[in-house]
Motif scaffolding. Structure first.
Motif, PDB file in Angstrom:
ATOM      1  N   ASP A 114       0.828  -1.207   0.000  1.00 16.10           N
ATOM      2  CA  ASP A 114       0.000   0.000   0.000  1.00 16.10           C
ATOM      3  C   ASP A 114       0.861   1.255   0.000  1.00 16.10           C
ATOM      4  OD1 ASP A 114      -2.454  -1.459   0.181  1.00 16.10           O
ATOM      5  OD2 ASP A 114      -2.067  -1.762   2.322  1.00 16.10           O
ATOM      6  N   TYR A 115       1.963   1.204   0.755  1.00 20.91           N
ATOM      7  CA  TYR A 115       2.865   2.354   0.850  1.00 20.91           C
ATOM      8  C   TYR A 115       4.306   1.890   0.817  1.00 20.91           C
ATOM      9  CZ  TYR A 115      -1.120   5.273   1.841  1.00 20.91           C
ATOM     10  OH  TYR A 115      -2.314   5.934   1.722  1.00 20.91           O
ATOM     11  N   VAL A 116       5.130   2.644   0.121  1.00 21.50           N
ATOM     12  CA  VAL A 116       6.561   2.380   0.044  1.00 21.50           C
ATOM     13  C   VAL A 116       7.288   3.653   0.456  1.00 21.50           C
ATOM     14  CG1 VAL A 116       8.502   1.730  -1.434  1.00 21.50           C
ATOM     15  CG2 VAL A 116       6.223   0.738  -1.854  1.00 21.50           C
ATOM     16  N   PHE A 117       8.173   3.537   1.437  1.00 21.31           N
ATOM     17  CA  PHE A 117       8.957   4.677   1.906  1.00 21.31           C
ATOM     18  C   PHE A 117      10.420   4.451   1.533  1.00 21.31           C
ATOM     19  CE2 PHE A 117       5.266   4.834   4.741  1.00 21.31           C
ATOM     20  CZ  PHE A 117       4.909   6.171   4.616  1.00 21.31           C
ATOM     21  N   LEU A 118      10.982   5.394   0.799  1.00 18.43           N
ATOM     22  CA  LEU A 118      12.378   5.331   0.398  1.00 18.43           C
ATOM     23  C   LEU A 118      13.196   6.224   1.324  1.00 18.43           C
ATOM     24  CD1 LEU A 118      11.860   5.771  -3.472  1.00 18.43           C
ATOM     25  CD2 LEU A 118      11.796   3.641  -2.128  1.00 18.43           C
ATOM     26  N   ASP A 119      14.057   5.611   2.124  1.00 14.19           N
ATOM     27  CA  ASP A 119      14.903   6.357   3.051  1.00 14.19           C
ATOM     28  C   ASP A 119      16.131   6.823   2.272  1.00 14.19           C
ATOM     29  OD1 ASP A 119      15.907   7.460   5.356  1.00 14.19           O
ATOM     30  OD2 ASP A 119      16.571   5.563   6.213  1.00 14.19           O
ATOM     31  N   VAL A 120      16.157   8.116   1.928  1.00 10.87           N
ATOM     32  CA  VAL A 120      17.152   8.661   1.008  1.00 10.87           C
ATOM     33  C   VAL A 120      18.355   9.201   1.779  1.00 10.87           C
ATOM     34  CG1 VAL A 120      17.553  10.322  -0.850  1.00 10.87           C
ATOM     35  CG2 VAL A 120      15.284   9.279  -0.564  1.00 10.87           C
ATOM     36  N   GLY A 121      19.531   8.947   1.263  1.00  7.65           N
ATOM     37  CA  GLY A 121      20.741   9.450   1.899  1.00  7.65           C
ATOM     38  C   GLY A 121      20.892  10.951   1.738  1.00  7.65           C
ATOM     39  N   ALA A 122      21.639  11.556   2.631  1.00  7.18           N
ATOM     40  CA  ALA A 122      21.920  12.983   2.527  1.00  7.18           C
ATOM     41  C   ALA A 122      23.055  13.201   1.531  1.00  7.18           C
ATOM     42  CB  ALA A 122      22.294  13.543   3.901  1.00  7.18           C
TER      43      ALA A 122
END
Length: 289
Positions: A114-122
């Motif tokens: 239902d939901y996908v969260f992409l933890d993006v690097g700085a």
């Protein structure tokens, strides 16, 4: 449900609570019955690898992007309704990856969750910019500090160059007696203020306890703010602290006889991490946020 189901959680500066925000938004929506996947797209400096207990030969996103594994091979069940796709921590594995493959990974997960969260690097590099354009929308995470806000402006500009769109800003570690206008910060960035997460002493405690804040201290101010943010984002009712506690008690009663059982694979084929391993692993992931 919102038509936006894939979110990139990004910040221009490290240490502002990006990973903590990712973990707690995902957990809150999972508690609301949504199927959630969290993906560590920081290929060079992975910190969600600690989200699951990985052995040296465990598959990660690095293996998927190098063509050595499928998405299923690198998907690990954390608890009900939520999985993690961690990146590896080996520089050799990083050298073999092809970031462009992330496009197919996101497409596959979009169809399954239902939901996908992409933890993006700085920072500014190809693997940082790529997820900003792949997501339906980008959530900027910053503290009210001038340096963090300044770096958020850079991330906003990068998102525009990547062809992505910004959903809005989440300000963490806010103080109730501060004379800083949170709305004014969002206005300066020319974006929407999605929510504020107040400074909460139990946030650091939850990191060391190895448990997302919305579970560790569900009736605390920061946990309540994360649940509100998750509900607003998805347009769903997220269980309040009392409901979450009642469900946990019922779950404990139902599974008491199975407390010594560990499953290697989740119901949908994802590899499942043991509860004790998850507890210590989340500590590592969140302390790097």
């Amino acid at each position: 449900m919102s038509h936006e189901t894939v979110y990139a959680i990004a910040s221009g500066k490290g240490g502002v609570g990006k990973t903590t925000t990712t973990v707690n938004l995902g957990t809150a929506l999972a508690e609301a019955g949504k199927r959630v996947a969290i993906v560590d797209t920081d290929l060079g400096m992975a910190n969600l690898a600690g989200f699951v207990s990985l052995s040296p030969d465990s598959m990660t996103l690095h293996d998927v992007l190098s063509g050595a594994a499928s998405v299923d091979d690198a998907t690990y069940s954390i608890t009900d309704n939520i999985v993690a796709v961690p990146s590896g921590t080996s520089l050799d594995e990083y050298a073999d990856t092809s970031p462009e493959g992330l496009r197919e990974v996101v497409a596959e997960l979009r169809d399954r969750f239902d939901y996908v969260f992409l933890d993006v690097g700085a920072g500014v590099n190809h693997e940082t910019v790529l997820p900003l354009g792949l997501a339906d929308a980008v959530i900027l995470v910053s503290t009210p500090e001038p340096a963090a806000v300044h770096d958020s402006k850079k991330t906003l500009e990068l998102t525009e160059r990547a062809g992505g769109s910004v959903a809005g800003l989440v300000l963490t570690r806010t103080l109730p007696d501060s004379d800083i206008s949170h709305e004014e910060i969002a206005t300066r960035l020319e974006t929407t203020l999605l929510g504020t997460i107040p400074e909460d002493a139990t946030a650091r405690e939850s990191v060391y306890a190895g448990t997302p804040l919305v579970v560790y201290e569900p009736d605390g101010p920061a946990a309540a703010a994360y649940r509100q943010l998750a509900g607003d984002l998805a347009g769903v009712d997220v269980p309040d602290a009392e409901s979450t506690a009642d469900e946990a008690i019922e779950l404990g009663e139902e599974t008491a006889d199975d407390s010594d059982t560990e499953s290697a694979v989740g119901n949908d084929g994802e590899r499942e991490a043991a509860h004790d391993d998850v507890s210590s692993a989340i500590t590592e992931a969140e302390s790097d946020s």
